[in-house]
Structure formats: C-alpha cells, structure tokens
Scaffold this motif. Sequence first.
Motif, mmCIF file in Angstrom:
data_model
loop_
_atom_site.group_PDB
_atom_site.id
_atom_site.type_symbol
_atom_site.label_atom_id
_atom_site.label_comp_id
_atom_site.label_asym_id
_atom_site.label_seq_id
_atom_site.Cartn_x
_atom_site.Cartn_y
_atom_site.Cartn_z
ATOM 1 N N ALA A 81 111.188 -4.917 37.012
ATOM 2 C CA ALA A 81 109.881 -5.370 36.554
ATOM 3 C C ALA A 81 109.647 -4.891 35.127
ATOM 4 N N PRO A 82 108.734 -5.525 34.380
ATOM 5 C CA PRO A 82 108.433 -5.081 33.021
ATOM 6 C C PRO A 82 107.903 -3.657 33.022
ATOM 7 N N THR A 83 108.283 -2.893 32.013
ATOM 8 C CA THR A 83 107.807 -1.511 31.910
ATOM 9 C C THR A 83 106.511 -1.493 31.121
ATOM 10 N N GLY B 226 101.299 4.974 37.367
ATOM 11 C CA GLY B 226 102.045 6.141 37.810
ATOM 12 C C GLY B 226 101.299 7.401 37.425
ATOM 13 N N LEU B 227 101.399 8.434 38.263
ATOM 14 C CA LEU B 227 100.711 9.696 38.013
ATOM 15 C C LEU B 227 101.709 10.842 38.109
ATOM 16 N N VAL B 228 101.697 11.702 37.094
ATOM 17 C CA VAL B 228 102.511 12.920 37.096
ATOM 18 C C VAL B 228 101.560 14.107 37.213
ATOM 19 N N ILE B 229 101.713 14.886 38.266
ATOM 20 C CA ILE B 229 100.901 16.084 38.480
ATOM 21 C C ILE B 229 101.605 17.252 37.816
ATOM 22 N N ALA B 230 100.993 17.788 36.762
ATOM 23 C CA ALA B 230 101.616 18.872 35.990
ATOM 24 C C ALA B 230 100.570 19.902 35.588
ATOM 25 N N THR B 231 99.608 20.149 36.486
ATOM 26 C CA THR B 231 98.474 21.009 36.146
ATOM 27 C C THR B 231 98.764 22.501 36.275
ATOM 28 N N PRO C 73 105.240 6.726 46.173
ATOM 29 C CA PRO C 73 106.290 6.676 45.136
ATOM 30 C C PRO C 73 105.740 6.621 43.722
ATOM 31 N N GLU C 74 104.444 6.317 43.565
ATOM 32 C CA GLU C 74 103.842 6.249 42.232
ATOM 33 C C GLU C 74 103.271 7.589 41.771
ATOM 34 N N VAL C 75 103.398 8.638 42.602
ATOM 35 C CA VAL C 75 102.855 9.960 42.263
ATOM 36 C C VAL C 75 103.963 11.001 42.404
ATOM 37 N N VAL C 76 104.192 11.778 41.349
ATOM 38 C CA VAL C 76 105.197 12.841 41.379
ATOM 39 C C VAL C 76 104.555 14.129 40.853
ATOM 40 N N ALA C 77 105.195 15.250 41.131
ATOM 41 C CA ALA C 77 104.711 16.549 40.644
ATOM 42 C C ALA C 77 105.840 17.270 39.928
ATOM 43 N N VAL C 78 105.496 18.003 38.863
ATOM 44 C CA VAL C 78 106.492 18.731 38.083
ATOM 45 C C VAL C 78 105.973 20.132 37.754
ATOM 46 N N GLY C 79 106.913 21.009 37.384
ATOM 47 C CA GLY C 79 106.545 22.354 36.961
ATOM 48 C C GLY C 79 106.266 23.282 38.121
ATOM 49 N N ASP C 80 105.595 24.395 37.830
ATOM 50 C CA ASP C 80 105.410 25.413 38.853
ATOM 51 C C ASP C 80 104.315 25.079 39.857
ATOM 52 N N VAL C 81 103.618 23.949 39.694
ATOM 53 C CA VAL C 81 102.660 23.513 40.710
ATOM 54 C C VAL C 81 103.369 22.767 41.834
ATOM 55 N N ALA D 282 111.985 4.476 38.252
ATOM 56 C CA ALA D 282 112.726 3.602 39.172
ATOM 57 C C ALA D 282 111.760 2.825 40.054
ATOM 58 N N HIS D 283 110.711 3.498 40.530
ATOM 59 C CA HIS D 283 109.717 2.802 41.353
ATOM 60 C C HIS D 283 108.919 1.799 40.531
ATOM 61 N N LEU D 284 108.449 2.224 39.360
ATOM 62 C CA LEU D 284 107.587 1.366 38.555
ATOM 63 C C LEU D 284 108.313 0.130 38.040
ATOM 64 N N THR D 285 109.599 0.223 37.844
ATOM 65 C CA THR D 285 110.368 -0.913 37.320
ATOM 66 C C THR D 285 111.095 -1.692 38.406
ATOM 67 N N GLY D 286 110.984 -1.237 39.639
ATOM 68 C CA GLY D 286 111.648 -1.935 40.730
ATOM 69 C C GLY D 286 113.150 -1.779 40.747
ATOM 70 N N ALA D 287 113.647 -0.714 40.147
ATOM 71 C CA ALA D 287 115.091 -0.497 40.115
ATOM 72 C C ALA D 287 115.627 -0.226 41.511
#
Length: 406
Positions: A3-5, A105-110, A273-281, A315-320
Amino acid sequence: MTAPTTGRVVVAGASMGGLRAAEHLRAAGWTGTITVIGDEPHMPYNRPPLSKEVLAGKAPFESLAFTPKAAAADVEWRLGTRVVAADLDRSVVALDDGSALSYDGLVIATGMRPRRLRCPGPLTGRHTVRTLADAQGLRDELTRPDARVVVVGAGFIGCEVAATAVGLGVREVTVVDPLPLPMAGPLGELLGRALLKRHEERGVRFTLGTGVSGFEGEDRVTGVVLSDGSVLPADVVVESVGSVANTEWLEGNGLDLSDGVLTCGQLRVGGRPEVVAVGDVARFPNARYDGVPRRVEHWSIPTDTARHAAKALVAHLTGAEGEPAPFAPLPTFWSDQHDFRLQSFGAPVLGKDDVRILDGDPDGDVLVGYHAADRLVGVVALGGQAAATGAARYRAQLLKQPALTA
C-alpha cells in the motif's frame, strides 16, 4: 503489492527511543508524516552523562544533543507538549494543549520517570537525576561549600552520583540502601562486594541494610531518618530508588500496564499491529533468552527496539508480506564510576545464581560470567580498559548462544 506509504505515524515520546523510532521508520520505507511529541523543551539528548560529566560540570548540553539523521530531517517535532490520553480504537491521541492527533501508526516511547520516596518531611533539597534540568539543579547544590550529601539507593545512578560528588570535593557522601551491597540486585554478591570496597577506598560512605522512613527539616531537608530511627545529617538528598513507567495516558484501552507496556515478540501492543512500543517503557519477551517479558533499562535498548518495531509497524502499514524474526537483542550497558568502568553484555540478572570469574581478580581488573542452565548468559567487566575489552571479546559467543528454552 504494498500500500502507499502515506498517512501519519505519531511517536509519543521525544527521548532517544522516539528519535531512533523516527529514524528507523524512514529507514524501513515510511514516507508519510511522522510527528514526535515530547514533554521536554529540548531535542533528544544522551542521558547517561547526566549523572557523570554534566553533574561534574565537564559536559555542556550541546555535547549531549543527538543529531537526527538526514533521512529524518522532515520529521515534525512537537516539544514541550505531553500526550495525556489515547483512544486506540479511534486511533487518536490527546495532548495537554487541548489538541488531538489522529494516526495510522502509533509508537509508544514515553519512557520512565524517577520513583520518589513517599516519606514525611520537606521536599526542598531532595533531587532526582533523569533530565537535564535535574542534573543542572543538583550540580548547583553539590557545589555548595561543605555540603553533606545522602544518596538513597545504591544502584547504577546512585553509585554514579556518589562517585561524581566525591570527585567534586563534596565533604561527606553517604549511600543508603536496604540491600546489603551496592548493585546487588542486577549484579549479585561477588561484584557487589568489589564495588563496595572500591567506593569506600575513594571516600564514599555506606549505610546498608536499612531504609528511609522520613526527612528532617523545616523549609528544606537537614537530615535523613533511617528505618532504625537514626538520623544522617544531610544538606542534599539524591533519591535513586527506581523508575515508574509513563503509561497513565494509555489507561482505559485494555492494555497490560502492570510494568511498562506489555508487547509481543514483534513489539506490538495489545494485539494491535498499528501500535508498537520502544525503549525502557516496553516490556517484551526476548527470544534470545527464556521468552519472559521484561523491561530493560539499558542504553542499547532504545535503538534496538526502535529498529525492530519500525520494521514491524511499516510492514503492517504498507501491507508487506511476511513477518520479521522475533525480537532477540543482546542488552549492553556500561557505568563509569570514579576511575573504573563496569561493562556488560547480555543478561547478567538471569545468571546470578551461577557466577564465575572468567579472568582477573575482584581486587583488580576482573571479568565475571553469569550462567543459567550452565550456559553463559552475560559477562560483566570491572576495572580499566583492558577489562572492558575482555568483556567485548565474549560478545560473539553470547550472540551465538541458543535460547534458554531451546
């Protein structure tokens, strides 16, 4: 066909994890809008020097700031703004300025914030070390003539602050901790004893095996009341008693927020699949070890999680097609204290029941191995550069180790 990015990815949190997430989203092929939201007024900066070089007055802020990669030059930064709520079903986050942002898409990095002692007594004179403002405020206190400093907590930050304070010429530095040895929680008894000896030889005092029940003073702290009723005189107190995950804004979405944000092995959150978390949280299972979800507060983790989460999200957002391999980082940390360094690769905390000296002697340079099920799961070096180099030689071996559950 992908899908288009296009669309928007919101990154909630503008520290190192947020920056690396934005950079890796671009590297993974996302060409849509990226909006990074952070409550501090500064662009992302390196936090480890706060308890060392910044506190010692040896590093200006400009030397800490990260330079975003060229590919992320078009990222939108909304600084001095905090995310206060999220509706994951509607794909919307609310900000403290009253505005709202929709996202694809949401990246949780708080990240985290320092835990505070809930004890009676004045607040003035009590400090934590997490932000640039924290370090600057504490430095002003440590340069007071004849300051008496009590550090509550003998973990990494507490021991680093104590070492820095001694180096600044502070008259009296005492570390208090309910455990019997410094850093016994992550490193165990062998290195705990070696660290205690080295700190004491350099002028740090320790009151171990006791907690804090309160603080004396009227307008500002003048003493620390211990659990046995004794009092340590104090002009400055540093609270280094752990961290609290910044997850309140995610409440009401049916997520497991019991210790950070629970993710799957792809760092996706709550089956979305549209929500991920990164870092020490992020509390994630590490396929390299036993698969038990854990948070890891090491310097390498924001970059490692951001790289993997960005690939999974794009990968989710582009349908890969296809699924990335499960996340399996090799945690890495170091800690500079006085004139020596701790250097670690792997997960020593998983092998504290089987600790072996691999090289050297605890009174000098020493390299220690941590084992689980008779497998090496972590190495820690204590001493000078030679010891740190010795630990690095084990990195390849640790990377080749099969999972504990294999």
